[in-house]
Design a protein around this motif. Structure first.
Motif, PDB file in Angstrom:
ATOM      1  N   VAL A  93      32.626  34.411  26.969  1.00  0.00           N
ATOM      2  CA  VAL A  93      31.890  35.224  27.838  1.00  0.00           C
ATOM      3  C   VAL A  93      32.470  35.569  28.952  1.00  0.00           C
ATOM      4  N   MET A  94      33.173  34.427  29.662  1.00  0.00           N
ATOM      5  CA  MET A  94      33.961  34.564  30.839  1.00  0.00           C
ATOM      6  C   MET A  94      35.080  35.492  30.592  1.00  0.00           C
ATOM      7  N   ARG A  95      36.127  35.467  29.457  1.00  0.00           N
ATOM      8  CA  ARG A  95      36.867  36.202  29.153  1.00  0.00           C
ATOM      9  C   ARG A  95      36.705  37.766  28.573  1.00  0.00           C
ATOM     10  N   GLY A  96      35.347  37.753  28.084  1.00  0.00           N
ATOM     11  CA  GLY A  96      35.159  39.076  27.605  1.00  0.00           C
ATOM     12  C   GLY A  96      34.630  40.138  28.510  1.00  0.00           C
ATOM     13  N   VAL A  97      34.049  39.768  29.658  1.00  0.00           N
ATOM     14  CA  VAL A  97      33.533  40.287  30.585  1.00  0.00           C
ATOM     15  C   VAL A  97      34.743  41.471  31.256  1.00  0.00           C
ATOM     16  N   PRO A  98      36.004  40.692  31.601  1.00  0.00           N
ATOM     17  CA  PRO A  98      36.730  41.454  32.461  1.00  0.00           C
ATOM     18  C   PRO A  98      37.510  42.652  31.971  1.00  0.00           C
ATOM     19  N   PRO A  99      37.927  42.603  30.642  1.00  0.00           N
ATOM     20  CA  PRO A  99      38.485  43.998  30.241  1.00  0.00           C
ATOM     21  C   PRO A  99      38.004  45.168  30.466  1.00  0.00           C
ATOM     22  N   VAL A 100      36.691  45.326  30.142  1.00  0.00           N
ATOM     23  CA  VAL A 100      36.071  46.542  30.416  1.00  0.00           C
ATOM     24  C   VAL A 100      35.744  47.008  31.980  1.00  0.00           C
ATOM     25  N   LEU A 101      35.459  45.940  32.703  1.00  0.00           N
ATOM     26  CA  LEU A 101      35.652  46.084  34.124  1.00  0.00           C
ATOM     27  C   LEU A 101      36.865  46.618  34.695  1.00  0.00           C
ATOM     28  N   VAL A 102      37.886  45.827  34.165  1.00  0.00           N
ATOM     29  CA  VAL A 102      39.185  46.000  34.735  1.00  0.00           C
ATOM     30  C   VAL A 102      39.707  47.603  34.279  1.00  0.00           C
ATOM     31  N   ALA A 103      39.126  48.016  33.059  1.00  0.00           N
ATOM     32  CA  ALA A 103      39.689  49.215  32.587  1.00  0.00           C
ATOM     33  C   ALA A 103      39.022  50.656  33.407  1.00  0.00           C
ATOM     34  N   LEU A 104      37.833  50.167  33.733  1.00  0.00           N
ATOM     35  CA  LEU A 104      37.140  51.230  34.592  1.00  0.00           C
ATOM     36  C   LEU A 104      37.808  51.237  35.936  1.00  0.00           C
ATOM     37  N   VAL A 105      37.865  50.023  36.647  1.00  0.00           N
ATOM     38  CA  VAL A 105      38.225  49.952  37.846  1.00  0.00           C
ATOM     39  C   VAL A 105      39.905  50.582  38.110  1.00  0.00           C
TER      40      VAL A 105
END
Length: 282
Positions: A93-105
Motif C-alpha cells: 500500500v505504502m509503495r502503491g500510492v506514490p506513483p499515481v500521485l507523482v504522475a499527476l503532480v
C-alpha cells in the motif's frame, strides 16, 4: 545505453535495496529504534563524505529543508504502519500510492508528458502493487495500518517531486544526496536519544550490524533513485522504484512466514507487464 536505460537499471537495483532496508526495520524488536540506527548510519557516512561536495545554493537549501520535513513525517507514519500491520500488506500500500500521485503532480508542476504506453505501464504497476494488499481478507484490525500506509505513501509522493526538482537544481547529484541525507537523518536518532536512550544504547551495542546494513542499503537505494530522477521522467522513475514490492513479498514469505500464493504471483505478473510497457515506450 542511453539515459533512460541507465535510469531503469539504477531504479531496479534501488528497488532491491529499498525492500531490504524496509525489511530490516520491520524485523527489529523496536521499529523506532531500528530506524534510528539506520538513519544514524546514513548520517555518519554522509558526514564523512561532506568534504567531497560544495555547499548548496540558497535555492537548493530550500528543497532540502522541505524534503526533510516531508521525509520525517513519512518516517513517523512508516513506524506506526509497521508497528500495527504485517510487512506483506503494509509495504504494498505504502509503495502503491506514490506513483499515481507523482504522475499527476509531475504533469501539473514539472510539465512532464508521458506517452500512452508509459502511462499504461505506470497504472499497471500501481494496480499490481495495490492488489498485493488483498492477498488476505480484510479485517477491521487491518484498517489502521493500511490508513497509516496510505498516509506514508502520500508523503513519499510529496518528497519525490520535491527531490526531483531539487536534484536538478543542484550543482551535482552527489551534493544533493549528501546534504539531504545529513539533515533528514538527524530527527529520528535525536528523538530516540531523548525519548528512549537506554533502549537505543542497548540496540547499538547488540544490533549494530543490523543498523549498519540497513543504513548502507537505505543510503544506496535513495542515492540511485536521485541519480535516476536526474536522467528520466519522474513518474516513470517513481513507478519503477515501487517494483520493490515484489522483493518485499518474497522477503515477507521467506523471513516473516507471510503467505506467497497465486494471487501474489498474478500481481507480480501485472507489475512485470507494467515494467515492459515503460521500457518499450522509451
Amino acid at each position: 545505453m542511453d539515459n533512460s536505460d541507465i535510469a531503469i537499471t539504477l531504479v531496479l537495483i534501488s528497488a532491491f535495496m529499498h525492500a531490504t532496508w524496509n525489511a530490516v526495520v520491520r524485523a527489529g524488536s523496536s521499529r523506532f529504534i531500528t530506524l534510528a540506527m539506520v538513519d544514524g548510519t546514513a548520517l555518519l557516512i554522509c558526514l564523512a563524505a561532506l568534504p567531497l561536495v560544495n555547499v548548496p545554493s540558497p535555492q537548493v537549501w530550500g528543497y532540502v529543508l522541505v524534503s526533510v520535513v516531508l521525509n520525517t513525517i513519512y518516517r513517523l507514519f512508516l513506524i506506526k504502519a509497521y508497528e500495527t500491520g504485517d510487512f506483506g500488506q503494509v509495504y504494498p500500500v505504502m509503495r502503491g500510492v506514490p506513483p499515481v500521485l507523482v504522475a499527476l503532480v509531475s504533469c501539473l508542476v514539472l510539465h512532464e508528458q508521458l506517452s500512452s504506453q508509459a502511462m499504461a505501464g505506470v497504472l499497471l504497476i500501481c494496480a499490481g502493487i495495490i492488489s498485493l494488499t488483498f492477498v488476505r481478507r480484510m479485517t477491521a484490525q487491518m484498517f489502521k495500518p493500511i490508513l497509516m500506509a496510505v498516509c506514508a505513501g502520500a508523503f513519499i509522493a510529496s518528497y519525490t517531486v520535491v527531490d526531483a526538482i531539487g536534484v536538478r537544481a543542484s550543482e551535482t547529484v552527489l551534493q544533493y544526496i549528501i546534504y539531504l541525507t545529513i539533515f533528514q537523518s538527524i530527527p529520528i536518532p535525536v528523538l530516540a536519544f531523548f525519548k528512549q536512550r537506554p533502549a537505543l544504547a542497548q540496540a547499538v551495542c547488540g544490533q549494530w550490524r543490523v543498523g549498519v546494513m540497513g543504513g548502507v542499503f537505505y543510503l544506496a537505494s535513495y542515492g540511485l533513485v536521485l541519480f535516476a530522477l536526474s536522467l528520466d521522467a519522474v513518474a516513470k522513475v517513481s513507478a519503477l522504484r515501487e517494483t520493490s514490492v515484489i522483493i518485499g513479498a518474497i522477503i515477507a514469505a521467506l523471513f516473516f512466514h507471510e503467505r506467497f500464493g497465486w494471487r501474489r504471483m498474478l500481481s507480480a505478473f501485472v507489475i512485470v507487464c507494467g515494467i515492459i510497457l515503460i521500457k518499450v515506450s522509451t
